[in-house]
Design a protein around this motif. Structure first.
Motif, PDB file in Angstrom:
ATOM      1  N   GLN A   1      49.268  48.121  35.104  1.00 29.43           N
ATOM      2  CA  GLN A   1      49.210  47.857  36.544  1.00 29.43           C
ATOM      3  C   GLN A   1      50.289  46.848  36.925  1.00 29.43           C
ATOM      4  OE1 GLN A   1      45.640  46.022  38.224  1.00 29.43           O
ATOM      5  NE2 GLN A   1      46.013  47.097  40.156  1.00 29.43           N
TER       6      GLN A   1
ATOM      7  N   ILE B   1      35.692  44.941  18.978  1.00 27.76           N
ATOM      8  CA  ILE B   1      36.790  44.496  19.849  1.00 27.76           C
ATOM      9  C   ILE B   1      37.986  44.027  19.024  1.00 27.76           C
ATOM     10  CG2 ILE B   1      35.999  42.094  20.051  1.00 27.76           C
ATOM     11  CD1 ILE B   1      37.625  44.164  22.848  1.00 27.76           C
TER      12      ILE B   1
ATOM     13  N   GLY C   1      47.175  44.513  42.784  1.00 27.24           N
ATOM     14  CA  GLY C   1      46.069  45.222  43.431  1.00 27.24           C
ATOM     15  C   GLY C   1      46.475  46.598  43.889  1.00 27.24           C
TER      16      GLY C   1
ATOM     17  N   LEU D   1      46.128  47.777  30.580  1.00 25.33           N
ATOM     18  CA  LEU D   1      44.676  47.991  30.711  1.00 25.33           C
ATOM     19  C   LEU D   1      44.282  49.202  29.877  1.00 25.33           C
ATOM     20  CD1 LEU D   1      44.524  47.434  34.567  1.00 25.33           C
ATOM     21  CD2 LEU D   1      43.418  45.950  32.872  1.00 25.33           C
TER      22      LEU D   1
ATOM     23  N   VAL E   1      45.474  47.343  20.972  1.00 24.79           N
ATOM     24  CA  VAL E   1      46.049  47.060  22.299  1.00 24.79           C
ATOM     25  C   VAL E   1      47.281  46.175  22.147  1.00 24.79           C
ATOM     26  CG1 VAL E   1      45.666  45.870  24.510  1.00 24.79           C
ATOM     27  CG2 VAL E   1      43.855  47.317  23.551  1.00 24.79           C
TER      28      VAL E   1
ATOM     29  N   GLU F   1      44.211  38.782  42.355  1.00 24.71           N
ATOM     30  CA  GLU F   1      43.811  40.077  41.763  1.00 24.71           C
ATOM     31  C   GLU F   1      43.078  40.923  42.784  1.00 24.71           C
ATOM     32  OE1 GLU F   1      42.461  40.331  37.447  1.00 24.71           O
ATOM     33  OE2 GLU F   1      41.296  38.679  38.285  1.00 24.71           O
TER      34      GLU F   1
ATOM     35  N   GLU G   1      46.236  37.168  28.704  1.00 26.34           N
ATOM     36  CA  GLU G   1      45.212  36.874  29.719  1.00 26.34           C
ATOM     37  C   GLU G   1      43.899  36.566  29.000  1.00 26.34           C
ATOM     38  OE1 GLU G   1      44.800  39.567  32.945  1.00 26.34           O
ATOM     39  OE2 GLU G   1      46.952  39.569  33.417  1.00 26.34           O
TER      40      GLU G   1
ATOM     41  N   ILE H   1      34.086  47.507  26.878  1.00 23.70           N
ATOM     42  CA  ILE H   1      34.628  46.271  26.275  1.00 23.70           C
ATOM     43  C   ILE H   1      33.498  45.267  25.964  1.00 23.70           C
ATOM     44  CG2 ILE H   1      36.072  44.214  26.738  1.00 23.70           C
ATOM     45  CD1 ILE H   1      37.809  46.531  25.888  1.00 23.70           C
TER      46      ILE H   1
ATOM     47  N   LYS I   1      39.066  38.838  41.933  1.00 23.00           N
ATOM     48  CA  LYS I   1      38.974  39.776  43.058  1.00 23.00           C
ATOM     49  C   LYS I   1      37.838  39.409  44.026  1.00 23.00           C
ATOM     50  CE  LYS I   1      38.638  44.744  43.953  1.00 23.00           C
ATOM     51  NZ  LYS I   1      37.528  44.695  44.873  1.00 23.00           N
TER      52      LYS I   1
ATOM     53  N   ASP J   1      42.351  34.219  33.285  1.00 22.88           N
ATOM     54  CA  ASP J   1      41.922  35.416  34.026  1.00 22.88           C
ATOM     55  C   ASP J   1      40.597  35.181  34.757  1.00 22.88           C
ATOM     56  OD1 ASP J   1      42.013  38.023  34.865  1.00 22.88           O
ATOM     57  OD2 ASP J   1      41.794  38.921  32.871  1.00 22.88           O
TER      58      ASP J   1
ATOM     59  N   ARG K   1      42.269  52.443  28.442  1.00 23.33           N
ATOM     60  CA  ARG K   1      41.533  53.597  28.971  1.00 23.33           C
ATOM     61  C   ARG K   1      40.968  54.397  27.810  1.00 23.33           C
ATOM     62  NH1 ARG K   1      41.489  50.923  32.507  1.00 23.33           N
ATOM     63  NH2 ARG K   1      42.341  51.108  34.604  1.00 23.33           N
TER      64      ARG K   1
ATOM     65  N   GLU L   1      43.743  44.707  48.175  1.00 21.70           N
ATOM     66  CA  GLU L   1      43.678  46.109  48.600  1.00 21.70           C
ATOM     67  C   GLU L   1      44.199  46.316  50.019  1.00 21.70           C
ATOM     68  OE1 GLU L   1      39.541  47.077  48.013  1.00 21.70           O
ATOM     69  OE2 GLU L   1      39.833  47.487  45.890  1.00 21.70           O
TER      70      GLU L   1
ATOM     71  N   ASN M   1      45.368  41.596  27.943  1.00 21.84           N
ATOM     72  CA  ASN M   1      44.034  40.981  27.952  1.00 21.84           C
ATOM     73  C   ASN M   1      43.573  40.690  26.528  1.00 21.84           C
ATOM     74  OD1 ASN M   1      43.038  41.078  30.844  1.00 21.84           O
ATOM     75  ND2 ASN M   1      43.802  43.175  30.530  1.00 21.84           N
ATOM     76  N   ILE M   2      43.129  39.483  26.315  1.00 23.49           N
ATOM     77  CA  ILE M   2      42.659  39.085  24.981  1.00 23.49           C
ATOM     78  C   ILE M   2      41.214  38.613  25.101  1.00 23.49           C
ATOM     79  CG2 ILE M   2      43.044  37.494  23.033  1.00 23.49           C
ATOM     80  CD1 ILE M   2      45.412  39.381  23.446  1.00 23.49           C
TER      81      ILE M   2
HETATM   82  P1  C2E Z   1      40.568  42.510  34.421  1.00 25.74           P
HETATM   83  O1  C2E Z   1      41.312  41.924  33.291  1.00 25.74           O
HETATM   84  O2  C2E Z   1      40.134  41.594  35.500  1.00 25.74           O
HETATM   85  O3  C2E Z   1      41.448  43.679  34.969  1.00 25.74           O
HETATM   86  C1  C2E Z   1      41.577  43.982  36.320  1.00 25.74           C
HETATM   87  C2  C2E Z   1      40.682  45.086  36.686  1.00 25.74           C
HETATM   88  O4  C2E Z   1      40.657  45.228  38.080  1.00 25.74           O
HETATM   89  C3  C2E Z   1      41.162  46.422  36.146  1.00 25.74           C
HETATM   90  O5  C2E Z   1      40.023  47.210  35.912  1.00 25.74           O
HETATM   91  C4  C2E Z   1      41.920  46.973  37.309  1.00 25.74           C
HETATM   92  O6  C2E Z   1      42.054  48.392  37.282  1.00 25.74           O
HETATM   93  C5  C2E Z   1      41.072  46.525  38.450  1.00 25.74           C
HETATM   94  N1  C2E Z   1      41.821  46.403  39.693  1.00 25.74           N
HETATM   95  C6  C2E Z   1      43.089  45.961  39.870  1.00 25.74           C
HETATM   96  N2  C2E Z   1      43.418  45.978  41.184  1.00 25.74           N
HETATM   97  C7  C2E Z   1      42.330  46.408  41.853  1.00 25.74           C
HETATM   98  C8  C2E Z   1      42.035  46.625  43.239  1.00 25.74           C
HETATM   99  O7  C2E Z   1      42.833  46.409  44.121  1.00 25.74           O
HETATM  100  N3  C2E Z   1      40.797  47.083  43.540  1.00 25.74           N
HETATM  101  C9  C2E Z   1      39.868  47.334  42.604  1.00 25.74           C
HETATM  102  N4  C2E Z   1      38.692  47.783  42.982  1.00 25.74           N
HETATM  103  N5  C2E Z   1      40.097  47.131  41.269  1.00 25.74           N
HETATM  104  C10 C2E Z   1      41.329  46.674  40.920  1.00 25.74           C
HETATM  105  P2  C2E Z   1      39.798  47.966  34.580  1.00 25.74           P
HETATM  106  O8  C2E Z   1      41.074  48.542  34.063  1.00 25.74           O
HETATM  107  O9  C2E Z   1      38.657  48.875  34.801  1.00 25.74           O
HETATM  108  O10 C2E Z   1      39.400  46.832  33.601  1.00 25.74           O
HETATM  109  C11 C2E Z   1      38.214  46.154  33.719  1.00 25.74           C
HETATM  110  C12 C2E Z   1      38.149  45.008  32.768  1.00 25.74           C
HETATM  111  O11 C2E Z   1      38.112  45.468  31.417  1.00 25.74           O
HETATM  112  C13 C2E Z   1      39.354  44.123  32.816  1.00 25.74           C
HETATM  113  O12 C2E Z   1      39.254  43.253  33.905  1.00 25.74           O
HETATM  114  C14 C2E Z   1      39.289  43.430  31.509  1.00 25.74           C
HETATM  115  O13 C2E Z   1      38.346  42.391  31.532  1.00 25.74           O
HETATM  116  C15 C2E Z   1      38.765  44.519  30.620  1.00 25.74           C
HETATM  117  N6  C2E Z   1      39.894  45.136  29.905  1.00 25.74           N
HETATM  118  C16 C2E Z   1      40.699  46.148  30.286  1.00 25.74           C
HETATM  119  N7  C2E Z   1      41.590  46.412  29.313  1.00 25.74           N
HETATM  120  C17 C2E Z   1      41.381  45.516  28.322  1.00 25.74           C
HETATM  121  C18 C2E Z   1      41.984  45.272  27.055  1.00 25.74           C
HETATM  122  O14 C2E Z   1      42.973  45.914  26.635  1.00 25.74           O
HETATM  123  N8  C2E Z   1      41.467  44.278  26.296  1.00 25.74           N
HETATM  124  C19 C2E Z   1      40.430  43.516  26.729  1.00 25.74           C
HETATM  125  N9  C2E Z   1      39.972  42.557  25.925  1.00 25.74           N
HETATM  126  N10 C2E Z   1      39.826  43.735  27.907  1.00 25.74           N
HETATM  127  C20 C2E Z   1      40.309  44.715  28.700  1.00 25.74           C
END
Ligand code: C2E
Ligand code: CA
Ligand code: CA
Length: 574
Positions: free
Chosen positions: A340, A382, A553, A356, A389, A532, A445, A373, A499, A475, A358, A535, A413-414
């Motif tokens: 992103q 993890i 965002g 991020l 990751v 973060e 992060e 997660i 957010k 974060d 998937r 929108e 993200n860690i």
């Molecule tokens: P996060 O680190 O706070 O990541 C931001 C999340 O907010 C992401 O969701 C992103 O898609 C979402 N987001 C960004 N902009 C907007 C927006 O404008 N509106 C809305 N509604 N959402 C937005 P995602 O990808 O579903 O990830 C959720 C959480 O999962 C992440 O929150 C993070 O805590 C965790 N995560 C994701 N990837 C990893 C990773 O590789 N490792 C670790 N440890 N955690 C991860």
């Protein structure tokens, strides 16, 4: 005369021979186990041999005295005994019955064999009575252990499940209810570790005894294992129901359990209660529901009774399903990364990307990292996921740096668990070296949850990372124990405002005040601020106006695949 004398000699000799034989028979019979009665229908001869005296204190001299045998045994065997002792009436050749003595309770087997002549008339019968108390008791012991738990004397697991299944059938037929309770001694390992296993066993035993006092025809209980017990209450009513049972146990636990070595042990117990038919309609599932209820419940509150709750259970089952699928996904590496974009608020130029994760399961369903997660963090997987990751994002970043001259930051993200690994810094530095990536272009992060551990150690690690040039971003700021005062102590570069603040910043004046003070503070400390989840255009304008440095965002960019980000980087290069 000499003829007569000769005959007398022969008779004497025969008699001597006969009495020798009889002596032999008697000796044999006296050493053989059991009491034996011989009767000849033809001659009316009757002989009682063996242990009659030892067993019963009498010998049978006459057939009419057989009545005394009946008197030795409990009334309920009378009919069977009669069939056996007078077997000739049925025309059968052999029959046996096991019966218990009237007062002392010893067990005897009584066996009769009848010999018939060619006309099928009974000619002889032999009754053999044997003391089988020892064998019976051994069998009883075996039967006991098949049904009961040796430590507590409560039912064992299998017997409990069998009884519960039968109760469920009965409850189905009568529209009744059964409450199943799972009991778990709180912090039992502390008792075991503190006092020793033997004392731990004694506690288990004593508590089993307490539960046993509640057992009756409506309440059954078992010792499942270690410090776990299960209780079923059939058709709970005012006299006994889950809550009352819990209260009674709780009252008992206010007093100590006194062990045989004099130790006094205080303990508390957590319970989970699930009802038939509400929670489940079979014994195993019902136990499962009660177990999940107590496990989930005691994670937050111990010394308490927790009640089965459908959403909680579905959640739990769902998590287990995800956990299983996750193992497969880790094995098959079925993860992907999306990126992103983050933009400078001033110029709207690309500042960096956040990697991020998937995951699409076998049925191509997307499972959100927000769901899997936390599960992976709990079960430890993890670490494997996090390492993947780390390597994948650094590898991809290196590839972009080679293909595009555009200068940007890779945010990764860690998880707390990953961060506290003792070799975390070495692994990270190893990867940066392997892919020739400049550490100053990488941002980790981490959330405030990292700081809950050993604060000083965590800070030292942050300093170590920063000394190597790596950036650190805090974060989800605002969702944890966010205190502006500790920010001063943190060696971070970036702070990401969660957010949830951005969502209400335009509508809620309190949020506005907090957000503005966060941004001011961040500025004065020399960090960068990222908003973060921006929108809306208006949110962006406001954040830009109050001095927020970076915007992330859906308004400016959703998480993108590698191909889409290739295109974006091409545009940025122009
Ligand atoms: P996060 O680190 O706070 O990541 C931001 C999340 O907010 C992401 O969701 C992103 O898609 C979402 N987001 C960004 N902009 C907007 C927006 O404008 N509106 C809305 N509604 N959402 C937005 P995602 O990808 O579903 O990830 C959720 C959480 O999962 C992440 O929150 C993070 O805590 C965790 N995560 C994701 N990837 C990893 C990773 O590789 N490792 C670790 N440890 N955690 C991860
Ligand atoms: Ca993040
Ligand atoms: Ca975040």
């Amino acid at each position: 005369m000499s003829e007569l004398l000769y005959q007398v000699d022969i008779l004497k000799a025969m008699n001597q021979k006969l009495s020798q034989k009889e002596k032999m028979y008697r000796t044999v019979m006296d050493t053989v186990d059991g009491a034996i009665l011989y009767y000849s229908f033809e001659t009316g001869e009757l002989a009682s041999l063996g242990c009659w005296k030892k067993y019963f204190g009498f010998e049978i001299q006459d057939l009419r005295e057989m009545q005394s045998i009946f008197e030795c045994f409990r009334d309920k065997y009378e009919l069977d005994l009669r069939d056996v002792l007078f077997l000739e009436n049925s025309g059968k050749e052999q029959k046996e019955v096991e019966c218990q003595r009237r007062n002392s309770g010893e067990w005897f087997s009584v066996c009769t064999s009848v010999i018939y002549d060619e006309m099928h008339r009974p000619s002889e019968k032999i009754i053999h009575i044997l003391d089988i108390t020892k064998r019976k008791n051994q069998n009883d012991e075996l039967t006991y252990f098949a049904y009961y738990d040796s430590m507590t004397g409560l039912y064992n697991r299998n017997h409990f499940i069998g009884c519960l299944s039968r109760l469920i059938e009965k409850a189905k037929a009568n529209n009744d209810i059964i409450s199943v309770l799972m009991l778990d001694i709180d912090d039992f390992h502390k008792i075991n570790d503190g006092l020793g296993i033997v004392q731990g066993d004694e506690v288990v035993q004593l508590f089993g005894g307490v539960i046993k006092q509640f057992c009756n025809d409506k309440v059954i209980a078992c010792h499942l294992n270690s410090d776990r017990y299960a209780v079923a209450i059939y058709q709970p009513d005012d006299k006994m129901h889950s809550e009352l049972f819990y209260q009674r146990i709780k009252e008992r636990n206010e007093k100590p359990y006194v062990l045989s070595d004099g130790h006094e042990v205080y303990m508390t117990v957590s319970m989970g209660s699930a009802d038939f038919p509400e929670a489940a309609d079979n014994a195993l599932e019902l136990l499962n529901c009660a177990e999940i209820t107590v496990l989930k419940g005691k994670a937050t509150t111990k010394n308490c009774i927790h009640y089965f709750d459908v959403p909680l259970y579905c959640d739990f089952k769902n998590n287990i399903e995800i956990e299983n699928k996750l193992k497969e996904a880790i094995f098959n590496r079925s993860f992907q990364l999306v990126y992103q974009p983050q933009y400078f608020a001033d110029t709207k130029k690309l500042r960096g990307v956040e990697a991020l994760i998937r995951w699409k399961d076998n049925e191509e369903r997307m499972i959100s990292p927000g769901v899997f997660i936390p599960i992976a963090e709990k079960n430890g997987s993890i670490l494997t996921i996090g390492n993947w990751v780390l390597e994948e994002s650094i590898r991809q970043f290196a590839s972009w740096q080679q293909r595009f001259s555009y200068d940007f930051v890779m945010s990764i993200n860690i998880s707390a668990k990953q961060y506290v690994q003792h070799d975390f810094v070495d692994v990270l530095m190893g990867l940066l070296e392997k892919y020739h990536v400049d550490p100053t272009k990488v941002e980790l992060e981490i959330t405030e949850s990292v700081l809950i551990d050993d604060f000083d150690l965590i800070i030292r690690k942050m300093n170590e990372l920063q000394e190597k040039g790596i950036r650190i971003s805090l974060d989800d700021f605002g969702t944890g124990f966010s205190s502006l005062s500790y920010l001063k102590r943190l060696p971070i570069n970036t702070l990401k405002i969660d957010k949830s603040f951005i969502d209400t910043v335009l509508t809620d004046s309190a949020t506005r005040i907090i957000t503005e003070s966060i941004i001011d503070m961040v500025k004065s400390l020399g960090f960068e601020s990222v908003a973060e989840g921006v929108e809306e255009e208006q949110q962006y304008r406001y954040l830009h106006a109050i001095g927020c440095d970076i915007i992330q965002g859906f308004l400016l960019g959703r998480p993108l695949s590698v191909e889409k980000l290739d295109e974006l980087l091409k545009e940025q290069n122009q």
